[in-house]
Scaffold this active site. Structure first.
Site, mmCIF file in Angstrom:
data_model
loop_
_atom_site.group_PDB
_atom_site.id
_atom_site.type_symbol
_atom_site.label_atom_id
_atom_site.label_comp_id
_atom_site.label_asym_id
_atom_site.label_seq_id
_atom_site.Cartn_x
_atom_site.Cartn_y
_atom_site.Cartn_z
ATOM 1 N N GLU A 198 0.962 -1.026 -0.037
ATOM 2 C CA GLU A 198 -0.029 0.165 -0.224
ATOM 3 C C GLU A 198 0.858 1.004 0.101
ATOM 4 O OE1 GLU A 198 -2.881 0.706 3.271
ATOM 5 O OE2 GLU A 198 -3.692 2.284 2.202
ATOM 6 N N ILE B 118 -0.740 -1.685 7.767
ATOM 7 C CA ILE B 118 -1.535 -1.425 8.983
ATOM 8 C C ILE B 118 -2.976 -1.249 8.106
ATOM 9 C CG2 ILE B 118 -2.505 -0.119 10.843
ATOM 10 C CD1 ILE B 118 0.140 1.020 11.271
ATOM 11 N N ASP B 119 -3.827 -2.332 8.320
ATOM 12 C CA ASP B 119 -4.959 -2.230 7.667
ATOM 13 C C ASP B 119 -5.893 -1.680 8.995
ATOM 14 O OD1 ASP B 119 -7.042 -2.347 5.794
ATOM 15 O OD2 ASP B 119 -7.810 -3.813 6.739
ATOM 16 N N ASP C 247 -6.076 -4.094 0.592
ATOM 17 C CA ASP C 247 -7.016 -4.093 1.930
ATOM 18 C C ASP C 247 -7.441 -5.716 1.927
ATOM 19 O OD1 ASP C 247 -7.160 -1.568 2.701
ATOM 20 O OD2 ASP C 247 -8.430 -1.022 0.996
ATOM 21 N N THR D 124 -5.604 2.204 9.649
ATOM 22 C CA THR D 124 -4.819 2.942 10.248
ATOM 23 C C THR D 124 -5.445 4.051 11.141
ATOM 24 O OG1 THR D 124 -3.329 2.859 8.280
ATOM 25 C CG2 THR D 124 -3.061 4.755 9.701
ATOM 26 N N ASP E 60 -0.644 -4.961 3.440
ATOM 27 C CA ASP E 60 -1.251 -3.520 4.175
ATOM 28 C C ASP E 60 -0.494 -3.611 5.343
ATOM 29 O OD1 ASP E 60 -2.560 -1.797 5.155
ATOM 30 O OD2 ASP E 60 -4.605 -2.008 4.185
HETATM 31 P P1 2AM Z 1 -6.271 1.416 5.623
HETATM 32 O O1 2AM Z 1 -6.347 1.641 7.262
HETATM 33 O O2 2AM Z 1 -5.259 0.500 5.279
HETATM 34 O O3 2AM Z 1 -6.572 2.653 4.823
HETATM 35 C C1 2AM Z 1 -11.648 -0.012 3.552
HETATM 36 O O4 2AM Z 1 -12.465 0.326 4.531
HETATM 37 C C2 2AM Z 1 -10.285 0.544 4.019
HETATM 38 O O5 2AM Z 1 -10.147 1.798 4.259
HETATM 39 C C3 2AM Z 1 -9.904 -0.038 5.503
HETATM 40 O O6 2AM Z 1 -9.531 -1.422 5.400
HETATM 41 C C4 2AM Z 1 -9.124 0.777 6.007
HETATM 42 O O7 2AM Z 1 -7.795 0.738 5.598
HETATM 43 C C5 2AM Z 1 -9.885 2.115 5.548
HETATM 44 N N1 2AM Z 1 -10.717 2.506 6.554
HETATM 45 C C6 2AM Z 1 -11.758 2.153 6.780
HETATM 46 N N2 2AM Z 1 -12.668 2.932 7.665
HETATM 47 C C7 2AM Z 1 -12.280 4.092 7.542
HETATM 48 C C8 2AM Z 1 -12.468 5.417 7.908
HETATM 49 N N3 2AM Z 1 -13.503 5.674 8.543
HETATM 50 N N4 2AM Z 1 -11.472 6.556 7.565
HETATM 51 C C9 2AM Z 1 -10.608 6.280 7.004
HETATM 52 N N5 2AM Z 1 -9.990 5.060 6.625
HETATM 53 C C10 2AM Z 1 -10.832 4.021 6.714
HETATM 54 CA CA CA Z 2 -3.042 0.447 5.367
#
Ligand code: 2AM
Ligand code: CA
Length: 264
Positions: free
Chosen positions: A71, A89-90, A216, A92, A87
């Site tokens: 990512e 940190i999925d 993701d 974040t 990913d």
């Molecule tokens: P990420 O943290 O790797 O960016 C799809 O929902 C992806 O968007 C999640 O796996 C997470 O990935 C991110 N995500 C989910 N909910 C979110 C939110 N409310 N605001 C920002 N990023 C979000």
């Molecule tokens: Ca991420």
């Protein structure tokens, strides 16, 4: 591709997820995160980047020339021996707000969008989900299976509105409203990899989200499929791509129903 190759890739993915998870958990405890915004509602911290560097260095020790799609760092390497999808940190936003639902997600595949190995680690809950093609799905070493729920009126469904694409909000919320009326309740955790793993473990029954990145969901769909679940593009005319995946995923038994719910 032999079974031995798959097992070797799985072992490296587990080891990388464990080490990155320990690193990210320690960083969460330290706090004081430098947070950068990539686009609307899309954040990255120094820890995301360092976690990805760590995972890549572990992969490179074992498989020096494999392709890697991360990512934070994009694509590198040659596709001949398949590719890794990371990913670091999925979830974040959950990580830097100290909410427990974030994970490290690592997959490996030979053919695009057909992962052979998937590992998802939530260091806050100490939950390690993994699967390999034909080898089953596991949580902390114990086999997992999707729920056996057939009646959608009792289903628990994850709906995650398009937080980065507000133009899609109205049609999404219309679909979500219909799903809400026909089910038991809705949830949203903020980590796609965990949401798919939770269906695999039978904790929830379905999941609908638009505009995911492939990083993701790559590990999560492998775990889900091996636990008996199903997934498909939400729009049959828009196949998955690295930068955009619109996803409907379920325990398999309610896949037709959920797919049908999002066709309007
Ligand atoms: P990420 O943290 O790797 O960016 C799809 O929902 C992806 O968007 C999640 O796996 C997470 O990935 C991110 N995500 C989910 N909910 C979110 C939110 N409310 N605001 C920002 N990023 C979000
Ligand atoms: Ca991420």
């Amino acid at each position: 591709m032999t079974e031995k190759d798959i097992v070797e890739h799985l072992q490296v993915a587990i080891s990388a997820a464990n080490r990155a998870g320990a690193f990210v958990l320690e960083a969460e405890k330290q706090g004081n995160h430098a947070i950068y915004q990539k686009q609307a509602n899309d954040f990255v911290t120094e820890t995301d980047k360092l976690s990805e560097d760590l995972i890549i260095s572990i992969i490179r020790e074992h498989f020096p020339s494999d392709a890697i799609f991360g990512e934070e760092t994009g694509s590198s390497g040659t596709l001949e021996n398949g590719r890794w999808i990371i990913d670091p940190i999925d979830g974040t936003t959950n990580f830097f707000r100290s909410l427990p639902d974030y994970s490290i997600s690592i997959a490996w595949e030979m053919d695009p969008f057909k992962p052979l190995v998937g590992v998802v680690f939530n260091p806050r809950q100490n939950e390690l989900f993994w699967a390999s093609k034909g080898g089953g799905a596991f949580l902390n070493g114990k086999p997992i299976q999707v729920s056996q729920l057939k009646d959608s009126s009792h289903a628990l469904i994850v709906c995650v509105p398009p937080h980065r694409h507000h133009k899609l909000a109205v049609p999404y919320f219309e679909n979500m409203y219909r799903i809400f009326l026909e089910t038991s309740d809705l949830r949203s955790y903020g980590s796609c990899a965990l949401e798919l793993s939770y269906i695999a473990a039978g904790r929830i029954d379905g999941y609908y989200e638009l505009c995911l990145g492939y990083y993701d969901m790559a590990a999560g769909i492998c775990i889900l499929e091996e636990a008996g679940g199903s997934f498909a593009p939400a729009d049959p005319l828009v196949p998955f791509s690295d930068s955009r995946c619109d996803l409907v995923a379920t325990n398999g038994l309610i896949q037709d129903w959920l797919f049908h719910m999002v066709q309007e």
